[in-house]
Write a protein that holds these residues in place. Structure first.
Motif, mmCIF file in Angstrom:
data_model
loop_
_atom_site.group_PDB
_atom_site.id
_atom_site.type_symbol
_atom_site.label_atom_id
_atom_site.label_comp_id
_atom_site.label_asym_id
_atom_site.label_seq_id
_atom_site.Cartn_x
_atom_site.Cartn_y
_atom_site.Cartn_z
ATOM 1 N N THR A 180 0.839 -1.190 0.000
ATOM 2 C CA THR A 180 0.000 0.000 0.000
ATOM 3 C C THR A 180 0.877 1.243 0.000
ATOM 4 O OG1 THR A 180 -0.166 -0.156 2.413
ATOM 5 C CG2 THR A 180 -1.967 -1.104 1.107
ATOM 6 N N ALA A 181 0.453 2.243 -0.738
ATOM 7 C CA ALA A 181 1.287 3.440 -0.893
ATOM 8 C C ALA A 181 0.445 4.711 -0.896
ATOM 9 C CB ALA A 181 2.106 3.347 -2.174
ATOM 10 N N GLN A 182 -0.486 4.803 0.054
ATOM 11 C CA GLN A 182 -1.281 6.022 0.178
ATOM 12 C C GLN A 182 -0.817 6.833 1.391
ATOM 13 O OE1 GLN A 182 -2.566 2.825 0.680
ATOM 14 N NE2 GLN A 182 -4.706 2.774 0.029
ATOM 15 N N ASP A 183 -1.149 8.113 1.376
ATOM 16 C CA ASP A 183 -0.876 8.942 2.548
ATOM 17 C C ASP A 183 -1.842 8.620 3.683
ATOM 18 O OD1 ASP A 183 1.255 10.370 1.421
ATOM 19 O OD2 ASP A 183 -0.102 11.821 0.492
ATOM 20 N N ASN A 184 -3.124 8.372 3.330
ATOM 21 C CA ASN A 184 -4.160 8.154 4.338
ATOM 22 C C ASN A 184 -5.016 6.943 3.952
ATOM 23 O OD1 ASN A 184 -3.795 10.700 6.035
ATOM 24 N ND2 ASN A 184 -4.098 11.572 3.993
ATOM 25 N N PRO A 185 -4.543 5.735 4.255
ATOM 26 C CA PRO A 185 -5.277 4.526 3.870
ATOM 27 C C PRO A 185 -6.632 4.441 4.561
ATOM 28 C CG PRO A 185 -3.017 4.013 4.489
ATOM 29 C CD PRO A 185 -3.274 5.418 4.911
ATOM 30 N N PRO A 186 -7.668 3.985 3.865
ATOM 31 C CA PRO A 186 -8.982 3.843 4.484
ATOM 32 C C PRO A 186 -9.046 2.640 5.415
ATOM 33 C CG PRO A 186 -9.041 3.011 2.246
ATOM 34 C CD PRO A 186 -7.681 3.626 2.429
ATOM 35 N N THR A 187 -9.951 2.706 6.378
ATOM 36 C CA THR A 187 -10.243 1.570 7.253
ATOM 37 C C THR A 187 -11.269 0.690 6.552
ATOM 38 O OG1 THR A 187 -9.876 2.946 9.219
ATOM 39 C CG2 THR A 187 -11.085 0.890 9.533
ATOM 40 N N ILE A 188 -10.892 -0.563 6.271
ATOM 41 C CA ILE A 188 -11.760 -1.477 5.528
ATOM 42 C C ILE A 188 -12.515 -2.373 6.508
ATOM 43 C CG2 ILE A 188 -11.834 -3.320 3.796
ATOM 44 C CD1 ILE A 188 -9.152 -2.270 2.742
ATOM 45 N N HIS A 189 -13.846 -2.431 6.341
ATOM 46 C CA HIS A 189 -14.680 -3.290 7.189
ATOM 47 C C HIS A 189 -15.059 -4.530 6.383
ATOM 48 C CE1 HIS A 189 -14.932 0.769 8.909
ATOM 49 N NE2 HIS A 189 -15.050 0.138 10.071
ATOM 50 N N ASP A 190 -14.102 -5.439 6.257
ATOM 51 C CA ASP A 190 -14.274 -6.615 5.406
ATOM 52 C C ASP A 190 -14.801 -7.794 6.223
ATOM 53 O OD1 ASP A 190 -11.737 -6.345 6.649
ATOM 54 O OD2 ASP A 190 -10.826 -7.826 5.323
ATOM 55 N N PHE A 191 -16.038 -7.646 6.707
ATOM 56 C CA PHE A 191 -16.701 -8.691 7.487
ATOM 57 C C PHE A 191 -18.202 -8.429 7.440
ATOM 58 C CE2 PHE A 191 -14.719 -5.512 10.400
ATOM 59 C CZ PHE A 191 -15.861 -4.792 10.721
ATOM 60 N N GLY A 192 -18.968 -9.344 7.963
ATOM 61 C CA GLY A 192 -20.415 -9.185 8.003
ATOM 62 C C GLY A 192 -20.989 -9.810 9.250
ATOM 63 N N GLY A 193 -22.201 -9.367 9.636
ATOM 64 C CA GLY A 193 -22.911 -9.967 10.753
ATOM 65 C C GLY A 193 -22.453 -9.526 12.127
ATOM 66 N N PHE A 194 -21.776 -8.379 12.214
ATOM 67 C CA PHE A 194 -21.289 -7.890 13.492
ATOM 68 C C PHE A 194 -22.021 -6.604 13.884
ATOM 69 C CE2 PHE A 194 -17.879 -10.645 12.080
ATOM 70 C CZ PHE A 194 -17.537 -11.310 13.253
ATOM 71 N N PRO A 195 -21.923 -6.164 15.140
ATOM 72 C CA PRO A 195 -22.642 -4.973 15.599
ATOM 73 C C PRO A 195 -22.216 -3.699 14.866
ATOM 74 C CG PRO A 195 -21.828 -6.264 17.454
ATOM 75 C CD PRO A 195 -21.200 -6.844 16.230
ATOM 76 N N ASP A 196 -23.116 -2.730 14.836
ATOM 77 C CA ASP A 196 -22.840 -1.442 14.193
ATOM 78 C C ASP A 196 -21.596 -0.778 14.768
ATOM 79 O OD1 ASP A 196 -25.069 -1.799 12.632
ATOM 80 O OD2 ASP A 196 -26.354 -0.475 13.817
ATOM 81 N N GLU A 197 -21.347 -0.998 16.048
ATOM 82 C CA GLU A 197 -20.187 -0.388 16.700
ATOM 83 C C GLU A 197 -18.885 -0.801 16.013
ATOM 84 O OE1 GLU A 197 -17.982 -0.282 21.091
ATOM 85 O OE2 GLU A 197 -19.738 -1.550 20.763
#
Length: 276
Positions: A70-87
């Motif tokens: 990865t070579a970005q200044d500000n990498p995004p937070t990836i939510h690569d899952f399902g079925g978990f709480p909104d928190e």
């Protein structure tokens, strides 16, 4: 100390004391936001170890054809899952990237062509670990992908080329699980983290720890020869390979310490390793 400028990043570039290396059993994504024995274990290690200038993360959840960083200044937070709480979906980990480290990694690896990537960010097997170890999100992080077309021996040899980064303030962290088989998952109680392991889970975990302690690289890279328990432990390699990236950094005089050494949900182990 000399400075090296790349894009918008200005990074210190010079010799430092050799940074420790880790393999972290990541387990449930909820470990990122829950206060439990595993999150506390990660937090304790983060406080005990020296703070790095940057982190090179090898996560089980970024598989590619070829090798990328990865070579970005500000990498995004990836939510690569399902079925978990909104928190959990709301959780963010706004650590900066490091174009310096991306370029440095690209130049360090000779075994293959490393390509720069601007699309990936921090998958949850990266940030669920670093959120506990470095909660202020103030350490630059890049991720190195796993080439799914290559075998374990190839990954081990590639990983050895990364060792020079340790004396440039870089902490190398592998994130996976040594035993990881959803096909045999079984909860002992209602909590995924309730300690429980099938007999073969416990057997495989002990085999791995023995091989790691004895630096038996031949067995670890040829794991299919280690018997049925290990075959069950590694139905696919992506959660196992990040451990090889960690142990490939070990030098003759360095110690091995295990932490969070607990089986969960029948067919997973949280066993983690510190090399220093």
């Amino acid at each position: 100390m000399k400075l090296k400028t790349l894009g918008k990043m200005v990074e210190p570039f010079g010799v430092t004391e050799k940074m420790p290396v880790l393999f972290v059993g990541h387990g449930s994504p909820m470990n990122a936001i829950e206060d439990n024995v595993f999150s506390r274990g990660m937090k304790a290690v983060g406080k005990e170890l020296p703070k790095p200038k940057a982190i090179l993360m090898i996560s089980a959840h970024w598989e590619t054809k070829g090798t990328f960083v990865t070579a970005q200044d500000n990498p995004p937070t990836i939510h690569d899952f399902g079925g978990f709480p909104d928190e959990l979906f709301a959780a963010q980990y706004p650590a900066p990237g490091s174009k310096w480290l991306a370029e440095e990694t690209k130049g360090t690896v000779k075994k293959t062509q490393v390509e720069l990537n601007s699309d990936w960010g921090f998958d949850h097997r990266c940030w669920s670990v670093t959120k506990n170890m470095f909660p202020n999100a103030d350490v630059p992080i890049i991720q190195l992908s796993l080439d799914y077309t290559k075998d374990a021996a190839y990954h081990y040899e590639l990983a050895k080329e990364l060792a020079a980064l340790r004396t440039k303030g870089v902490m190398i962290i592998g994130s996976g699980n040594m035993v990881h088989n959803f096909g045999y998952a079984q909860l002992k109680g209602k909590d995924f983290n309730e300690p429980f392991g099938h007999d073969w889970t416990l057997e495989a975990n002990e085999i791995f720890k023995k091989c790691i302690t004895e630096n038996d690289v031949k067995s670890l890279t040829n794991y299919s020869s280690l018997g049925k328990a290990v075959t069950l432990a590694i139905p696919t390699a992506e959660h196992y390979l990040p451990m090889l990236y960690a142990i490939a950094q070990r030098k003759e005089n360095e110690s091995i310490t295990f932490f969070n050494d607990v089986p969960v949900a029948g067919s997973f182990t949280m066993t983690s390793v510190i090399i220093k």
